[in-house]
Design a protein around this motif. Structure first.
Motif, mmCIF file in Angstrom:
data_model
loop_
_atom_site.group_PDB
_atom_site.id
_atom_site.type_symbol
_atom_site.label_atom_id
_atom_site.label_comp_id
_atom_site.label_asym_id
_atom_site.label_seq_id
_atom_site.Cartn_x
_atom_site.Cartn_y
_atom_site.Cartn_z
ATOM 1 N N GLU A 129 0.819 -1.203 0.000
ATOM 2 C CA GLU A 129 0.000 0.000 0.000
ATOM 3 C C GLU A 129 0.859 1.261 0.000
ATOM 4 N N GLY A 130 0.304 2.328 -0.562
ATOM 5 C CA GLY A 130 0.918 3.636 -0.487
ATOM 6 C C GLY A 130 2.249 3.733 -1.215
ATOM 7 N N ILE A 131 2.879 4.890 -1.044
ATOM 8 C CA ILE A 131 4.195 5.106 -1.647
ATOM 9 C C ILE A 131 5.227 4.212 -0.979
ATOM 10 N N VAL A 132 5.023 3.915 0.319
ATOM 11 C CA VAL A 132 5.920 2.982 1.018
ATOM 12 C C VAL A 132 5.914 1.632 0.319
ATOM 13 N N GLY A 133 4.729 1.102 0.061
ATOM 14 C CA GLY A 133 4.626 -0.194 -0.603
ATOM 15 C C GLY A 133 5.201 -0.180 -1.996
ATOM 16 N N ARG A 134 4.953 0.915 -2.737
ATOM 17 C CA ARG A 134 5.491 1.016 -4.099
ATOM 18 C C ARG A 134 7.017 1.052 -4.085
ATOM 19 N N THR A 135 7.568 1.786 -3.134
ATOM 20 C CA THR A 135 9.026 1.873 -3.025
ATOM 21 C C THR A 135 9.632 0.510 -2.729
ATOM 22 N N ILE A 176 10.386 9.891 -6.042
ATOM 23 C CA ILE A 176 10.350 11.329 -5.780
ATOM 24 C C ILE A 176 8.964 11.822 -6.193
ATOM 25 N N VAL A 177 8.177 12.232 -5.212
ATOM 26 C CA VAL A 177 6.799 12.653 -5.440
ATOM 27 C C VAL A 177 6.706 14.158 -5.203
ATOM 28 N N ASP A 178 6.270 14.898 -6.226
ATOM 29 C CA ASP A 178 6.179 16.352 -6.109
ATOM 30 C C ASP A 178 4.928 16.807 -5.369
ATOM 31 N N ASP A 179 3.849 16.038 -5.481
ATOM 32 C CA ASP A 179 2.613 16.401 -4.767
ATOM 33 C C ASP A 179 1.854 15.132 -4.407
ATOM 34 N N ASP A 227 -0.913 14.716 -3.018
ATOM 35 C CA ASP A 227 -2.350 14.737 -3.301
ATOM 36 C C ASP A 227 -2.665 14.173 -4.676
ATOM 37 N N ASP A 228 -1.727 14.274 -5.609
ATOM 38 C CA ASP A 228 -1.958 13.802 -6.977
ATOM 39 C C ASP A 228 -1.397 12.398 -7.227
ATOM 40 N N ASP A 229 -0.809 11.785 -6.211
ATOM 41 C CA ASP A 229 -0.185 10.478 -6.419
ATOM 42 C C ASP A 229 -1.249 9.380 -6.467
ATOM 43 N N PRO A 230 -1.142 8.445 -7.410
ATOM 44 C CA PRO A 230 -2.150 7.375 -7.525
ATOM 45 C C PRO A 230 -2.181 6.441 -6.324
ATOM 46 N N ASP A 231 -1.097 6.377 -5.546
ATOM 47 C CA ASP A 231 -1.057 5.492 -4.386
ATOM 48 C C ASP A 231 -1.314 6.235 -3.073
ATOM 49 N N ARG A 232 -1.901 7.401 -3.163
ATOM 50 C CA ARG A 232 -2.243 8.165 -1.960
ATOM 51 C C ARG A 232 -3.251 7.368 -1.136
ATOM 52 N N VAL A 233 -2.958 7.190 0.152
ATOM 53 C CA VAL A 233 -3.841 6.380 1.007
ATOM 54 C C VAL A 233 -4.360 7.137 2.216
ATOM 55 N N ARG A 234 -3.803 8.336 2.497
ATOM 56 C CA ARG A 234 -4.221 9.060 3.695
ATOM 57 C C ARG A 234 -4.294 10.557 3.423
ATOM 58 N N ASP A 235 -5.041 11.243 4.269
ATOM 59 C CA ASP A 235 -5.037 12.700 4.257
ATOM 60 C C ASP A 235 -3.935 13.164 5.195
ATOM 61 N N VAL A 236 -2.939 13.838 4.637
ATOM 62 C CA VAL A 236 -1.771 14.235 5.425
ATOM 63 C C VAL A 236 -1.407 15.686 5.115
ATOM 64 N N PRO A 237 -0.744 16.367 6.049
ATOM 65 C CA PRO A 237 -0.402 17.780 5.859
ATOM 66 C C PRO A 237 0.927 17.998 5.141
ATOM 67 N N PHE A 238 1.226 17.193 4.135
ATOM 68 C CA PHE A 238 2.455 17.410 3.378
ATOM 69 C C PHE A 238 2.202 17.138 1.900
ATOM 70 N N ARG A 287 6.146 21.640 1.319
ATOM 71 C CA ARG A 287 6.399 22.285 0.032
ATOM 72 C C ARG A 287 6.208 21.313 -1.134
ATOM 73 N N ARG A 288 5.771 21.818 -2.243
ATOM 74 C CA ARG A 288 5.637 20.995 -3.446
ATOM 75 C C ARG A 288 6.960 20.964 -4.206
ATOM 76 N N ALA A 289 7.220 19.833 -4.884
ATOM 77 C CA ALA A 289 8.421 19.670 -5.720
ATOM 78 C C ALA A 289 9.684 20.081 -4.964
ATOM 79 N N ALA A 290 9.792 19.632 -3.727
ATOM 80 C CA ALA A 290 10.894 20.069 -2.860
ATOM 81 C C ALA A 290 12.158 19.238 -3.022
ATOM 82 N N PHE A 291 12.043 18.020 -3.547
ATOM 83 C CA PHE A 291 13.180 17.111 -3.584
ATOM 84 C C PHE A 291 13.666 16.876 -5.005
#
Length: 383
Positions: A185-191, A199-202, A204-215, A235-239
């Motif tokens: 699940e999530g970006i953790v599982g995909r990684t 490297i995810v810039d946002d 909120d737009d990621d297909p594996d988004r699983v939670r509402d989070v403040p980042f 911040r968006r596109a921070a990395f």
């Protein structure tokens, strides 16, 4: 960047405007002597200084205040003090802007390299600490410290996979610190599944988004077969790729440390089994090990050894614990030989001088120089 304009001059603001329009840089235009004071106070935030003045004292004051910041003079006279470059005003502001851009890019590249070297130096200290970690908690604490202190990222989590669930062993999240995510699940599982840095810039737009989070931005790196190391920010596109490379260094050393702990655990379990078997033997047996380059020591002797030979001399170095040259060589200078060896000897027992065969069986080790069991058999018992 900073443009130092001559006090009382008309039309010099066109220089700052021209540089800004051609380069897109943030350009501050300050009159003398305000520019000099500004540079003294905020010099580290300035990439380049353009001096639109040939007043000797003004140029000298700017150069003195600039320190490591490059200074370009825009004019048709040789300045009274050394500067980084002089661009004649008859060449136009566009040429000046191009020279400024080259200087700024060169400085930024140099600063980025210096920052990278500083981070690598700091990481070296943490990687040395990882080699000495004795538990998963120690590894996670060291990893979190490395990412927050050496790399300057404040929101970090080391998630380790256990029974198909990712657990946050180390983190700096003030809220929701105990969240678990199922494998896959999530970006953790995909990684973890891809074994590739994400490297995810946002978020909120990621297909594996699983939670509402403040980042928004996420940098996620696999830690071998053990888990995932993640950094997040509002911040968006921070990395970028450089951030990923540094995090990958930390993750690779964390994976090595966790693998080492697993190997040590497996070896301890195996050694415990061998020791249980060792104590139950009816034949005399000893256990010898060497650490830190010191002389090997007799650490254990089973009850059959004591019944056969009497005093077991446990805790003594091999040169003292064993009475024969055969045993002292076998368990001393030859202890690091990883082959099973049998030697004949004659030794005093409770029944008097007896012909024996002693076998040395190497033990897999971690954190030791060498270790082995020794098994004794009376010659008559071999027939």
């Amino acid at each position: 960047m900073l443009v130092a304009e001559p006090s009382g001059a008309d039309g010099s603001g066109a220089v700052a405007d021209g540089i800004r329009d051609r380069t897109g840089f943030t350009v501050l235009a300050k009159r003398e002597p305000v520019a000099t004071e500004y540079l003294r106070e905020l010099g580290p935030t300035i990439d380049c200084v353009v001096c639109v003045s040939m007043i000797p004292d003004a140029v000298a004051a700017l150069v003195s205040a600039a320190g490591e910041v490059p200074v370009i003079v825009y004019g048709d006279e040789i300045p009274p003090v050394p500067v980084d470059e002089v661009v004649a005003d008859d060449r136009g502001v566009d040429v000046l802007a191009d020279r400024v851009e080259e200087r700024v890019e060169r400085r930024r590249e140099r600063d980025a390299l210096a920052e990278a070297n500083a981070k690598l130096s700091a990481l070296n200290e943490y990687t040395r600490e990882l080699t000495g970690c004795r538990s998963v908690d120690e590894v996670s604490d060291t990893v979190v410290d490395a990412v927050t202190n050496a790399l300057g990222h404040g929101r970090v989590v080391l998630a380790i996979l256990d029974d198909d669930v990712f657990y946050p062993y180390g983190h700096t999240h003030a809220s929701d610190p105990g969240v678990r995510i199922d494998a896959g699940e999530g970006i953790v599982g995909r990684t973890y599944d891809t074994g590739e840095t994400q490297i995810v810039d946002d978020y909120d737009d990621d297909p594996d988004r699983v939670r509402d989070v403040p980042f928004h931005s996420v940098l996620s790196v696999p830690v071998g077969d053990h888990g995932v190391l993640q950094v997040t920010t509002e911040r968006r596109a921070a990395f970028g790729r450089r951030d990923a490379e540094f995090l990958e260094i930390v993750a690779s050393h964390a994976a090595e440390a966790l693998s080492r702990l697993e190997r040590e655990t497996d070896l301890r379990i195996e050694r415990d089994r061998l020791h249980a078997f060792f104590e139950g033997l009816r034949a005399p047996a000893v256990y010898v090990e060497s650490t830190d380059g010191e002389e090997p020591v007799l650490l254990e002797a089973n009850s059959a050894y004591r019944e056969t030979f009497g005093d077991d001399r446990v805790g003594e170095p091999v040169s003292v614990a064993f009475p024969t040259d055969v045993e002292r060589r076998l368990f001393g200078e030859e202890l690091d030989d990883e082959t099973v060896v049998r030697r004949d000897l004659r030794r005093e027992t409770r029944d008097g001088q007896t012909d024996l065969t002693v076998g040395r069986v190497p033990v897999p080790t971690t954190g030791l120089d060498a270790a082995a069991f020794g098994l004794y058999v009376v010659e008559a018992e071999l027939l």
